[in-house]
Design a protein around this motif. Structure first.
Motif, PDB file in Angstrom:
ATOM      1  N   LEU A  21       0.915  -1.243   0.035  1.00  0.00           N
ATOM      2  CA  LEU A  21       0.159   0.015  -0.088  1.00  0.00           C
ATOM      3  C   LEU A  21       0.816   1.362   0.100  1.00  0.00           C
ATOM      4  O   LEU A  21       0.584   2.050  -0.640  1.00  0.00           O
ATOM      5  CB  LEU A  21      -0.968  -0.095   1.226  1.00  0.00           C
ATOM      6  CG  LEU A  21      -2.046  -0.952   1.067  1.00  0.00           C
ATOM      7  CD1 LEU A  21      -2.901  -0.975   2.495  1.00  0.00           C
ATOM      8  CD2 LEU A  21      -3.209  -0.702  -0.023  1.00  0.00           C
ATOM      9  N   LEU A  22       1.912   1.371   0.833  1.00  0.00           N
ATOM     10  CA  LEU A  22       2.826   2.483   0.998  1.00  0.00           C
ATOM     11  C   LEU A  22       3.480   2.706  -0.396  1.00  0.00           C
ATOM     12  O   LEU A  22       3.624   3.814  -0.842  1.00  0.00           O
ATOM     13  CB  LEU A  22       3.700   2.345   1.999  1.00  0.00           C
ATOM     14  CG  LEU A  22       2.907   2.431   3.635  1.00  0.00           C
ATOM     15  CD1 LEU A  22       3.877   2.074   4.474  1.00  0.00           C
ATOM     16  CD2 LEU A  22       2.359   3.595   3.615  1.00  0.00           C
ATOM     17  N   LEU A  49      -5.531   3.741  11.900  1.00  0.00           N
ATOM     18  CA  LEU A  49      -5.655   3.760  10.314  1.00  0.00           C
ATOM     19  C   LEU A  49      -5.758   4.961   9.538  1.00  0.00           C
ATOM     20  O   LEU A  49      -5.323   4.979   8.514  1.00  0.00           O
ATOM     21  CB  LEU A  49      -7.038   3.048  10.391  1.00  0.00           C
ATOM     22  CG  LEU A  49      -7.378   2.363   9.077  1.00  0.00           C
ATOM     23  CD1 LEU A  49      -6.263   1.633   8.541  1.00  0.00           C
ATOM     24  CD2 LEU A  49      -8.773   1.648   8.980  1.00  0.00           C
ATOM     25  N   GLU A  50      -6.138   6.113  10.438  1.00  0.00           N
ATOM     26  CA  GLU A  50      -6.098   7.291   9.729  1.00  0.00           C
ATOM     27  C   GLU A  50      -4.445   7.918   9.249  1.00  0.00           C
ATOM     28  O   GLU A  50      -4.333   8.418   8.140  1.00  0.00           O
ATOM     29  CB  GLU A  50      -6.388   8.448  10.747  1.00  0.00           C
ATOM     30  CG  GLU A  50      -7.988   8.496  10.940  1.00  0.00           C
ATOM     31  CD  GLU A  50      -8.411   7.239  11.770  1.00  0.00           C
ATOM     32  OE1 GLU A  50      -7.594   6.764  12.624  1.00  0.00           O
ATOM     33  OE2 GLU A  50      -9.590   6.834  12.104  1.00  0.00           O
ATOM     34  N   THR A  51      -3.643   7.192  10.029  1.00  0.00           N
ATOM     35  CA  THR A  51      -2.316   7.679   9.721  1.00  0.00           C
ATOM     36  C   THR A  51      -1.771   6.814   8.178  1.00  0.00           C
ATOM     37  O   THR A  51      -1.149   7.775   7.401  1.00  0.00           O
ATOM     38  CB  THR A  51      -1.110   7.112  10.721  1.00  0.00           C
ATOM     39  OG1 THR A  51      -1.662   7.765  11.765  1.00  0.00           O
ATOM     40  CG2 THR A  51      -0.049   7.298  10.237  1.00  0.00           C
ATOM     41  N   LEU A  52      -2.478   5.627   7.968  1.00  0.00           N
ATOM     42  CA  LEU A  52      -2.173   5.025   6.936  1.00  0.00           C
ATOM     43  C   LEU A  52      -2.800   5.757   5.589  1.00  0.00           C
ATOM     44  O   LEU A  52      -2.346   5.987   4.694  1.00  0.00           O
ATOM     45  CB  LEU A  52      -2.574   3.720   6.741  1.00  0.00           C
ATOM     46  CG  LEU A  52      -2.560   2.765   5.380  1.00  0.00           C
ATOM     47  CD1 LEU A  52      -1.195   2.699   5.059  1.00  0.00           C
ATOM     48  CD2 LEU A  52      -3.315   1.651   5.631  1.00  0.00           C
ATOM     49  N   TRP A  53      -4.127   6.263   5.696  1.00  0.00           N
ATOM     50  CA  TRP A  53      -4.786   7.158   4.828  1.00  0.00           C
ATOM     51  C   TRP A  53      -3.891   8.394   4.484  1.00  0.00           C
ATOM     52  O   TRP A  53      -3.983   8.939   3.343  1.00  0.00           O
ATOM     53  CB  TRP A  53      -6.091   7.271   5.255  1.00  0.00           C
ATOM     54  CG  TRP A  53      -6.925   6.191   5.617  1.00  0.00           C
ATOM     55  CD1 TRP A  53      -7.929   5.900   6.388  1.00  0.00           C
ATOM     56  CD2 TRP A  53      -6.916   4.717   4.797  1.00  0.00           C
ATOM     57  NE1 TRP A  53      -8.454   4.601   6.462  1.00  0.00           N
ATOM     58  CE2 TRP A  53      -7.943   3.867   5.306  1.00  0.00           C
ATOM     59  CE3 TRP A  53      -6.152   4.219   3.810  1.00  0.00           C
ATOM     60  CZ2 TRP A  53      -8.049   2.630   5.056  1.00  0.00           C
ATOM     61  CZ3 TRP A  53      -6.182   2.886   3.532  1.00  0.00           C
ATOM     62  CH2 TRP A  53      -7.121   2.139   4.107  1.00  0.00           C
ATOM     63  N   ASP A  54      -3.339   8.916   5.587  1.00  0.00           N
ATOM     64  CA  ASP A  54      -2.663  10.160   5.444  1.00  0.00           C
ATOM     65  C   ASP A  54      -1.389  10.073   4.422  1.00  0.00           C
ATOM     66  O   ASP A  54      -0.927  10.778   3.730  1.00  0.00           O
ATOM     67  CB  ASP A  54      -2.415  10.864   6.856  1.00  0.00           C
ATOM     68  CG  ASP A  54      -3.341  11.380   7.239  1.00  0.00           C
ATOM     69  OD1 ASP A  54      -4.692  11.792   6.666  1.00  0.00           O
ATOM     70  OD2 ASP A  54      -3.379  11.740   8.669  1.00  0.00           O
ATOM     71  N   ALA A  55      -0.670   8.823   4.800  1.00  0.00           N
ATOM     72  CA  ALA A  55       0.646   8.455   4.048  1.00  0.00           C
ATOM     73  C   ALA A  55       0.404   8.251   2.654  1.00  0.00           C
ATOM     74  O   ALA A  55       1.183   8.505   2.001  1.00  0.00           O
ATOM     75  CB  ALA A  55       1.266   7.266   4.899  1.00  0.00           C
ATOM     76  N   CYS A  56      -0.813   7.605   2.307  1.00  0.00           N
ATOM     77  CA  CYS A  56      -1.273   7.183   1.061  1.00  0.00           C
ATOM     78  C   CYS A  56      -2.163   8.286   0.381  1.00  0.00           C
ATOM     79  O   CYS A  56      -2.393   8.235  -0.932  1.00  0.00           O
ATOM     80  CB  CYS A  56      -2.110   5.883   1.147  1.00  0.00           C
ATOM     81  SG  CYS A  56      -1.289   4.390   1.731  1.00  0.00           S
ATOM     82  N   HIS A  57      -2.247   9.495   0.888  1.00  0.00           N
ATOM     83  CA  HIS A  57      -2.956  10.511   0.340  1.00  0.00           C
ATOM     84  C   HIS A  57      -4.246  10.108  -0.114  1.00  0.00           C
ATOM     85  O   HIS A  57      -4.864  10.610  -1.133  1.00  0.00           O
ATOM     86  CB  HIS A  57      -2.152  11.109  -0.953  1.00  0.00           C
ATOM     87  CG  HIS A  57      -0.962  11.441  -0.325  1.00  0.00           C
ATOM     88  ND1 HIS A  57      -0.768  12.716   0.411  1.00  0.00           N
ATOM     89  CD2 HIS A  57       0.194  10.967  -0.777  1.00  0.00           C
ATOM     90  CE1 HIS A  57       0.800  12.833   0.505  1.00  0.00           C
ATOM     91  NE2 HIS A  57       1.435  11.807  -0.018  1.00  0.00           N
ATOM     92  N   LEU A  58      -5.099   9.453   0.806  1.00  0.00           N
ATOM     93  CA  LEU A  58      -6.486   8.955   0.605  1.00  0.00           C
ATOM     94  C   LEU A  58      -7.341   9.703   1.530  1.00  0.00           C
ATOM     95  O   LEU A  58      -7.226   9.108   2.711  1.00  0.00           O
ATOM     96  CB  LEU A  58      -6.565   7.455   0.619  1.00  0.00           C
ATOM     97  CG  LEU A  58      -5.792   6.974  -0.541  1.00  0.00           C
ATOM     98  CD1 LEU A  58      -5.791   5.322  -0.208  1.00  0.00           C
ATOM     99  CD2 LEU A  58      -6.016   7.164  -1.883  1.00  0.00           C
ATOM    100  N   TYR A  59      -7.987  10.475   1.016  1.00  0.00           N
ATOM    101  CA  TYR A  59      -8.746  11.553   2.358  1.00  0.00           C
ATOM    102  C   TYR A  59     -10.255  11.321   1.993  1.00  0.00           C
ATOM    103  O   TYR A  59     -11.102  11.899   2.642  1.00  0.00           O
ATOM    104  CB  TYR A  59      -8.492  12.677   2.072  1.00  0.00           C
ATOM    105  CG  TYR A  59      -7.011  13.200   2.211  1.00  0.00           C
ATOM    106  CD1 TYR A  59      -6.361  12.983   3.424  1.00  0.00           C
ATOM    107  CD2 TYR A  59      -6.206  13.657   1.134  1.00  0.00           C
ATOM    108  CE1 TYR A  59      -5.035  13.196   3.503  1.00  0.00           C
ATOM    109  CE2 TYR A  59      -4.945  13.771   1.012  1.00  0.00           C
ATOM    110  CZ  TYR A  59      -4.382  13.531   2.491  1.00  0.00           C
ATOM    111  OH  TYR A  59      -2.892  13.729   2.792  1.00  0.00           O
ATOM    112  N   ASP A  60     -10.759  10.271   1.244  1.00  0.00           N
ATOM    113  CA  ASP A  60     -12.198  10.047   0.898  1.00  0.00           C
ATOM    114  C   ASP A  60     -12.461   8.579   1.255  1.00  0.00           C
ATOM    115  O   ASP A  60     -11.636   7.809   0.531  1.00  0.00           O
ATOM    116  CB  ASP A  60     -12.534  10.618  -0.414  1.00  0.00           C
ATOM    117  CG  ASP A  60     -14.004  10.161  -0.843  1.00  0.00           C
ATOM    118  OD1 ASP A  60     -14.249   9.494  -1.332  1.00  0.00           O
ATOM    119  OD2 ASP A  60     -14.953  11.275  -0.411  1.00  0.00           O
ATOM    120  N   SER A  61     -13.558   8.138   1.594  1.00  0.00           N
ATOM    121  CA  SER A  61     -13.907   6.536   1.483  1.00  0.00           C
ATOM    122  C   SER A  61     -14.194   6.116   0.359  1.00  0.00           C
ATOM    123  O   SER A  61     -13.503   5.060  -0.048  1.00  0.00           O
ATOM    124  CB  SER A  61     -15.397   6.512   2.323  1.00  0.00           C
ATOM    125  OG  SER A  61     -16.248   7.163   1.763  1.00  0.00           O
ATOM    126  N   GLY A  62     -14.595   6.805  -0.764  1.00  0.00           N
ATOM    127  CA  GLY A  62     -14.532   6.184  -2.343  1.00  0.00           C
ATOM    128  C   GLY A  62     -13.133   5.951  -2.643  1.00  0.00           C
ATOM    129  O   GLY A  62     -12.984   5.148  -3.341  1.00  0.00           O
TER     130      GLY A  62
END
Length: 255
Positions: A21-22, A49-62
């Motif tokens: 993922l990273l 888990l929010e840290t992973l989304w921040d690292a992946c630049h994914l800020y929306d559930s879609g």
């Protein structure tokens, strides 16, 4: 367990899922020329888990659903089942059910002149992935430049090849042809600044002509998206030997 002559597919681990993922997010945004200069956010399996989304630049559930399925090669049903459990709070909570549904590649450690060699084994694994994808590998040797291959088959290098050792390849740098998606913006500007005012003064026929010209520009721009990049670079990697040595540093091998 699946296997080929050079690569063995074994059950994935949560650590492998996190690395993929990273790495996939890093390469995707670098290829898109977005976020490539930002400082890397450290993530572990015990991170929120929010840290992973921040690292992946994914800020929306879609976005999370779309990109994680694509990066991990998950089907819609597997992804739905993986995230359908109890509330997920940590990266481990997300990666563990996914790891149970995918595999990870292990490179078969080959012997050459009575001695095992990891870079040579990695080279054979890369050749095998290219061949499975229908690429002509008759002239691919360790000394062969990767330049032409990365331009024509960038998806293979960012996908199956990168997943042999997630995180080890330098961030990709892609130079697009002159006719690129920037023409979409150019076409719109030309229309509104030049053609649109003219259409107001000359009626429906001029308006339709303007729309036709705009449509042609947009079609040309869309078609350019499918063209090979003008240049692709992975740091200082020049040859398949360079690539194999790098992969051998972090890939998993099995005798």
């Amino acid at each position: 367990m699946k296997s080929s002559q050079t690569i063995i597919e074994v059950p994935a681990t949560p650590e492998y899922v996190l690395l993929v993922l990273l790495d996939q997010s890093r390469q995707y945004w670098s290829k898109s020329s977005l976020f490539s200069e930002e400082e890397e956010i450290p993530v572990t399996l015990d991170s929120p888990l929010e840290t992973l989304w921040d690292a992946c630049h994914l800020y929306d559930s879609g976005f999370i659903c779309f990109f994680t399925k694509d990066w991990l090669g998950l089907s819609e049903s597997d992804w739905t089942q993986a995230v359908a459990g109890p509330q997920m709070n940590t990266v481990r909570d997300f990666c563990e059910p996914i790891a149970a549904r995918i595999t990870m590649p292990v490179i078969s450690l080959e012997s050459f002149i009575g001695r095992t060699c990891r870079p040579a084994s990695a080279f054979l694994a890369v050749r095998s992935l290219l061949q499975e994808a229908g690429v002509d590998i008759t002239e691919v040797a360790p000394s062969t430049s990767i330049s032409k291959m990365t331009r024509r088959h960038l998806g293979l290098f960012l996908g199956p090849i990168a997943k042999l050792a997630p995180g080890v390849l330098p961030a990709v740098q892609v130079k697009r042809p002159v006719w690129d998606t920037n023409w979409i913006g150019t076409a719109a500007i030309l229309y509104f600044l030049i053609l649109c005012p003219l259409s107001v003064g000359y009626g429906t026929a001029a308006y339709l002509l303007c729309m036709f010209v705009l449509a042609c520009l947009l079609i040309a721009a869309y078609g350019s998206k499918e063209r090979d990049p003008a240049r692709v670079r992975f740091g200082n990697l020049q040859t398949f030997r360079d690539l194999s040595v790098l992969i051998a540093q972090r890939a998993v091998f099995q005798a």
